[in-house]
Design an enzyme around this catalytic site. Sequence first.
Site, short mmCIF file in Angstrom:
data_model
loop_
_atom_site.label_atom_id
_atom_site.label_comp_id
_atom_site.label_asym_id
_atom_site.label_seq_id
_atom_site.Cartn_x
_atom_site.Cartn_y
_atom_site.Cartn_z
N GLU A 1 0.98 -1.31 -0.01
CA GLU A 1 0.07 0.06 -0.17
C GLU A 1 0.71 1.28 0.06
OE1 GLU A 1 -4.35 -0.51 1.90
OE2 GLU A 1 -3.05 0.77 3.00
N HIS B 1 7.01 -27.11 -1.12
CA HIS B 1 6.23 -28.13 -1.94
C HIS B 1 5.15 -27.65 -2.68
CE1 HIS B 1 8.08 -31.44 0.50
NE2 HIS B 1 8.32 -30.36 1.41
N LYS C 1 -14.09 0.74 -4.02
CA LYS C 1 -15.02 1.28 -3.03
C LYS C 1 -16.15 1.83 -3.88
CE LYS C 1 -12.34 1.71 0.90
NZ LYS C 1 -11.51 2.44 2.08
O1 PA5 Z 1 -3.52 1.52 5.94
C1 PA5 Z 1 -4.55 1.97 5.82
O2 PA5 Z 1 -4.78 3.26 6.11
C2 PA5 Z 1 -5.97 1.14 5.62
O3 PA5 Z 1 -5.61 -0.27 5.43
C3 PA5 Z 1 -6.93 1.14 6.70
O4 PA5 Z 1 -6.26 0.73 7.85
C4 PA5 Z 1 -8.11 0.45 6.28
O5 PA5 Z 1 -8.68 0.85 5.04
C5 PA5 Z 1 -9.12 0.62 7.47
O6 PA5 Z 1 -9.54 1.74 7.59
P1 PA5 Z 1 -10.39 2.41 8.73
O7 PA5 Z 1 -9.53 2.17 9.99
O8 PA5 Z 1 -10.42 3.87 8.56
O9 PA5 Z 1 -11.60 1.75 9.07
#
Ligand code: PA5
Length: 443
Positions: free
Chosen positions: A285, A306, A420
Amino acid sequence: MEKYLNIDFRHAMPFIDENGLTKIQKEINKARSILDNKSGEGNEYLGWLDLPIDYDKDEFEKILTAAKKIRKQSRILVVVGIGGSYLGAKAAIEFLKPYFQKRKNFEVIFAGQNLSSTYLKELLDYLEDKDFSINVISKSGTTTEPAIAFRVLKEAIENKYGFEEAKERIYATTDKSQGALRKLADKNGYETFIVPDNVGGRYSVLTAVGLLPIAAAGINIRNMIKGARTARSFYRKKSIIQNDVHMYVAIRNLLYRNDKSVEMLINYEPRLNYFAEWWKQLFGESEGKDHKGLFVGSASFTTDLHSLGQYIQDGERIMFETILNISKPESNLIIKSDELDLDGLNYLTGKTVDYVNSQALKGTILAHKDGGVPGIVINIPEVSAYSFGYLAYFFELACGISGYMLEVNPFNQPGVEAYKKNMFALLGKPGYEQLRKDLQKKE
Ligand code: PA5
């Protein structure tokens, strides 16, 4: 200060240009300065850098008290969250808890990290005759997966205990002042914990996001912070030769430039499987932007030797491996002699299973190297809360520097929004009408 992680870069060196390391030092210096001076894109999310020394001490005590209360009031804590609001705690707990729990032991269970109705339904059935508490974690408070799971679980806990007792069993970790979850928590009187403004989800394991579930699992979070703190002060030098975080970043970036575009995080101890999930989110990310970045994958050896082993040895030459090796075995199970020796294993009599595992590691690195797969071995001295904190900080720091070297913002995740929007449109969420029509035309 002594080295805690011993990192062996020898099996990667033949794959990078001779002068590569010297040349890349300048880039490392620049990226590290951007991070330290907080002068780069995403600099509003650099709270994690100093978190091991600059954390809210009152909040920390509150976490310890709540963890004790949860263990007293329940046998299960259901942690509701996804992405950065789940993976850190899951990774730490899987890393530190025994593989096989005694039946009556306290359990931390995760929910809201998928949209499987079967998972949720089976969880409700499982909880039916057990005392449980909930820690709902969402920085934004509006993420679909945990929001749906929490709606379902909130109803279950209120039905089981009544509203008044249920609110004593619900703990919300969210923004200090805004968002849907903050509003609900304040309205219903849940105990709340704060996701700091300046720490993004995937860097939040050492905030209440990770620490409350981890402490509730019975893990020493003071030691975890201590590990991160030591790593923070150890990896300050700029020179690649004197700083293994910088060496790791340099080598993975040089390999990437030499067409090794996939980094596999390998373990020889399955308790590290969720650490790999956490690591994949961290790097995937943070770096995967503007059509750049290494693709990060993981495998657990020898299990996956394996399955994926064939590809790694013989498939496309696009990968390198970063191997997590726990140096000190937790168990010394000895292989005994067998009178018949039909399995032909008597040559191992008196050796430990861990010894066999360690030889598998050595043999595999050499085989993969011969097959064109570079390897970096990170030797972790032991399995402990301290080592988890240390390792987490090591990779967070590496990721921040590496992101700036790639000239991306390592602290946002714009690409996550695309699915989303489409999902909301298809579900008929108000405000997404036009997109819904466009998608219907495409279908
Ligand atoms: O790293 C990030 O920002 C994301 O993975 C969020 O943690 C994830 O989308 C969850 O978001 P939130 O804490 O707003 O529900």
